[in-house]
Design a protein around this motif. Structure first.
Motif, PDB file in Angstrom:
ATOM      1  N   LEU A   1     -79.613 -49.589 -24.791  1.00  0.00           N
ATOM      2  CA  LEU A   1     -79.365 -48.164 -24.569  1.00  0.00           C
ATOM      3  C   LEU A   1     -78.144 -47.809 -25.403  1.00  0.00           C
ATOM      4  N   VAL A   2     -78.280 -46.817 -26.264  1.00  0.00           N
ATOM      5  CA  VAL A   2     -77.189 -46.461 -27.168  1.00  0.00           C
ATOM      6  C   VAL A   2     -76.874 -44.984 -27.020  1.00  0.00           C
ATOM      7  N   GLU A   3     -75.640 -44.713 -26.585  1.00  0.00           N
ATOM      8  CA  GLU A   3     -75.201 -43.335 -26.410  1.00  0.00           C
ATOM      9  C   GLU A   3     -74.600 -42.793 -27.706  1.00  0.00           C
ATOM     10  N   SER A   4     -74.686 -41.487 -27.863  1.00  0.00           N
ATOM     11  CA  SER A   4     -74.058 -40.804 -28.996  1.00  0.00           C
ATOM     12  C   SER A   4     -73.762 -39.372 -28.583  1.00  0.00           C
ATOM     13  N   GLY A   5     -72.950 -38.694 -29.400  1.00  0.00           N
ATOM     14  CA  GLY A   5     -72.685 -37.281 -29.163  1.00  0.00           C
ATOM     15  C   GLY A   5     -71.335 -36.972 -28.547  1.00  0.00           C
ATOM     16  N   GLY A   6     -70.584 -38.009 -28.193  1.00  0.00           N
ATOM     17  CA  GLY A   6     -69.264 -37.776 -27.644  1.00  0.00           C
ATOM     18  C   GLY A   6     -68.296 -37.285 -28.709  1.00  0.00           C
ATOM     19  N   GLY A   7     -67.096 -36.896 -28.257  1.00  0.00           N
ATOM     20  CA  GLY A   7     -66.101 -36.435 -29.205  1.00  0.00           C
ATOM     21  C   GLY A   7     -64.990 -35.686 -28.516  1.00  0.00           C
ATOM     22  N   LEU A   8     -64.188 -35.012 -29.330  1.00  0.00           N
ATOM     23  CA  LEU A   8     -63.063 -34.219 -28.841  1.00  0.00           C
ATOM     24  C   LEU A   8     -63.464 -32.749 -28.836  1.00  0.00           C
ATOM     25  N   VAL A   9     -63.255 -32.083 -27.708  1.00  0.00           N
ATOM     26  CA  VAL A   9     -63.639 -30.682 -27.582  1.00  0.00           C
ATOM     27  C   VAL A   9     -62.574 -29.959 -26.760  1.00  0.00           C
ATOM     28  N   GLN A  10     -62.425 -28.672 -26.996  1.00  0.00           N
ATOM     29  CA  GLN A  10     -61.442 -27.891 -26.243  1.00  0.00           C
ATOM     30  C   GLN A  10     -62.022 -27.453 -24.905  1.00  0.00           C
ATOM     31  N   VAL A  11     -61.130 -27.107 -23.996  1.00  0.00           N
ATOM     32  CA  VAL A  11     -61.547 -26.604 -22.695  1.00  0.00           C
ATOM     33  C   VAL A  11     -62.515 -25.428 -22.880  1.00  0.00           C
ATOM     34  N   GLY A  12     -63.600 -25.475 -22.119  1.00  0.00           N
ATOM     35  CA  GLY A  12     -64.613 -24.440 -22.210  1.00  0.00           C
ATOM     36  C   GLY A  12     -65.689 -24.703 -23.226  1.00  0.00           C
ATOM     37  N   GLY A  13     -65.517 -25.746 -24.012  1.00  0.00           N
ATOM     38  CA  GLY A  13     -66.489 -26.073 -25.040  1.00  0.00           C
ATOM     39  C   GLY A  13     -67.693 -26.823 -24.506  1.00  0.00           C
ATOM     40  N   SER A  14     -68.573 -27.218 -25.428  1.00  0.00           N
ATOM     41  CA  SER A  14     -69.815 -27.889 -25.061  1.00  0.00           C
ATOM     42  C   SER A  14     -70.030 -29.133 -25.912  1.00  0.00           C
ATOM     43  N   LEU A  15     -70.737 -30.078 -25.342  1.00  0.00           N
ATOM     44  CA  LEU A  15     -71.194 -31.258 -26.058  1.00  0.00           C
ATOM     45  C   LEU A  15     -72.574 -31.628 -25.536  1.00  0.00           C
ATOM     46  N   ARG A  16     -73.355 -32.268 -26.379  1.00  0.00           N
ATOM     47  CA  ARG A  16     -74.644 -32.794 -25.951  1.00  0.00           C
ATOM     48  C   ARG A  16     -74.681 -34.286 -26.228  1.00  0.00           C
ATOM     49  N   LEU A  17     -74.793 -35.054 -25.165  1.00  0.00           N
ATOM     50  CA  LEU A  17     -74.886 -36.504 -25.293  1.00  0.00           C
ATOM     51  C   LEU A  17     -76.345 -36.919 -25.361  1.00  0.00           C
ATOM     52  N   SER A  18     -76.587 -37.975 -26.119  1.00  0.00           N
ATOM     53  CA  SER A  18     -77.920 -38.567 -26.198  1.00  0.00           C
ATOM     54  C   SER A  18     -77.830 -40.046 -25.850  1.00  0.00           C
ATOM     55  N   CYS A  19     -78.902 -40.570 -25.317  1.00  0.00           N
ATOM     56  CA  CYS A  19     -79.001 -41.995 -25.004  1.00  0.00           C
ATOM     57  C   CYS A  19     -80.367 -42.474 -25.481  1.00  0.00           C
ATOM     58  N   ALA A  20     -80.361 -43.165 -26.605  1.00  0.00           N
ATOM     59  CA  ALA A  20     -81.611 -43.662 -27.185  1.00  0.00           C
ATOM     60  C   ALA A  20     -81.896 -45.065 -26.668  1.00  0.00           C
ATOM     61  N   ALA A  21     -83.103 -45.271 -26.196  1.00  0.00           N
ATOM     62  CA  ALA A  21     -83.501 -46.570 -25.666  1.00  0.00           C
ATOM     63  C   ALA A  21     -84.429 -47.284 -26.639  1.00  0.00           C
ATOM     64  N   SER A  22     -84.303 -48.594 -26.670  1.00  0.00           N
ATOM     65  CA  SER A  22     -85.200 -49.407 -27.492  1.00  0.00           C
ATOM     66  C   SER A  22     -85.479 -50.713 -26.771  1.00  0.00           C
ATOM     67  N   GLY A  23     -86.521 -51.378 -27.191  1.00  0.00           N
ATOM     68  CA  GLY A  23     -86.868 -52.662 -26.602  1.00  0.00           C
ATOM     69  C   GLY A  23     -87.898 -52.577 -25.497  1.00  0.00           C
ATOM     70  N   ARG A  24     -88.043 -51.416 -24.908  1.00  0.00           N
ATOM     71  CA  ARG A  24     -89.090 -51.176 -23.916  1.00  0.00           C
ATOM     72  C   ARG A  24     -89.190 -49.686 -23.687  1.00  0.00           C
ATOM     73  N   THR A  25     -90.288 -49.280 -23.059  1.00  0.00           N
ATOM     74  CA  THR A  25     -90.489 -47.874 -22.729  1.00  0.00           C
ATOM     75  C   THR A  25     -89.869 -47.584 -21.371  1.00  0.00           C
ATOM     76  N   PHE A  26     -89.081 -46.488 -21.311  1.00  0.00           N
ATOM     77  CA  PHE A  26     -88.386 -46.159 -20.075  1.00  0.00           C
ATOM     78  C   PHE A  26     -88.997 -44.973 -19.350  1.00  0.00           C
TER      79      PHE A  26
END
Length: 122
Positions: free
Chosen positions: A4-29
């Motif tokens: 399971l590999v997460e991505s999309g994190g970072g530095l953001v100001q108060v009130g801002g938005s982010l979208r995280l993703s979690c890509a899975a491999s090796g089996r179907t979830f």
């Protein structure tokens, strides 16, 4: 090998938005419950949100109305849309997967990603 590999994190100001993703491999979830947890420095890992096999969603009170969890089984990927971010949302965000019923307890999950850092500056 299951990953399971997460991505999309970072530095953001108060009130801002982010979208995280979690890509899975090796089996179907598609038949797994999938969730997001977070861990701030010096604190225990805490539940953020979960989506069941059937698509039902549950959230921690602290993020309800601001975060949205979703899954795309065709891509084997989990998402977390985070809006109206606050400094207290600063943490490492981990995705996780388990069989059976949904749970808000981290030790109930079988698979974990390494995490992605989210920092909200004021």
């Amino acid at each position: 090998q299951v990953q399971l590999v997460e991505s999309g994190g970072g530095l953001v100001q108060v009130g801002g938005s982010l979208r995280l993703s979690c890509a899975a491999s090796g089996r179907t979830f598609s038949n797994y419950v999938r969730g997001w947890f977070r861990q701030a420095p010096g604190k225990e890992r805490e539940f953020v949100a979960v989506v069941t096999i059937g698509g039902s969603t549950y959230y921690a009170d602290s993020v309800k109305g601001r975060f949205t969890i979703s899954r795309d089984n065709t891509k084997n990927t989990l998402y977390l849309q985070m809006n109206s971010l606050k400094p207290e949302d600063t943490a490492v965000y981990h995705c996780a997967a388990k069989t059976g019923l949904y749970s808000a307890y981290a030790n109930a999950y079988d698979y974990w990603g390494q995490g992605t850092q989210v920092t909200v500056s004021s």
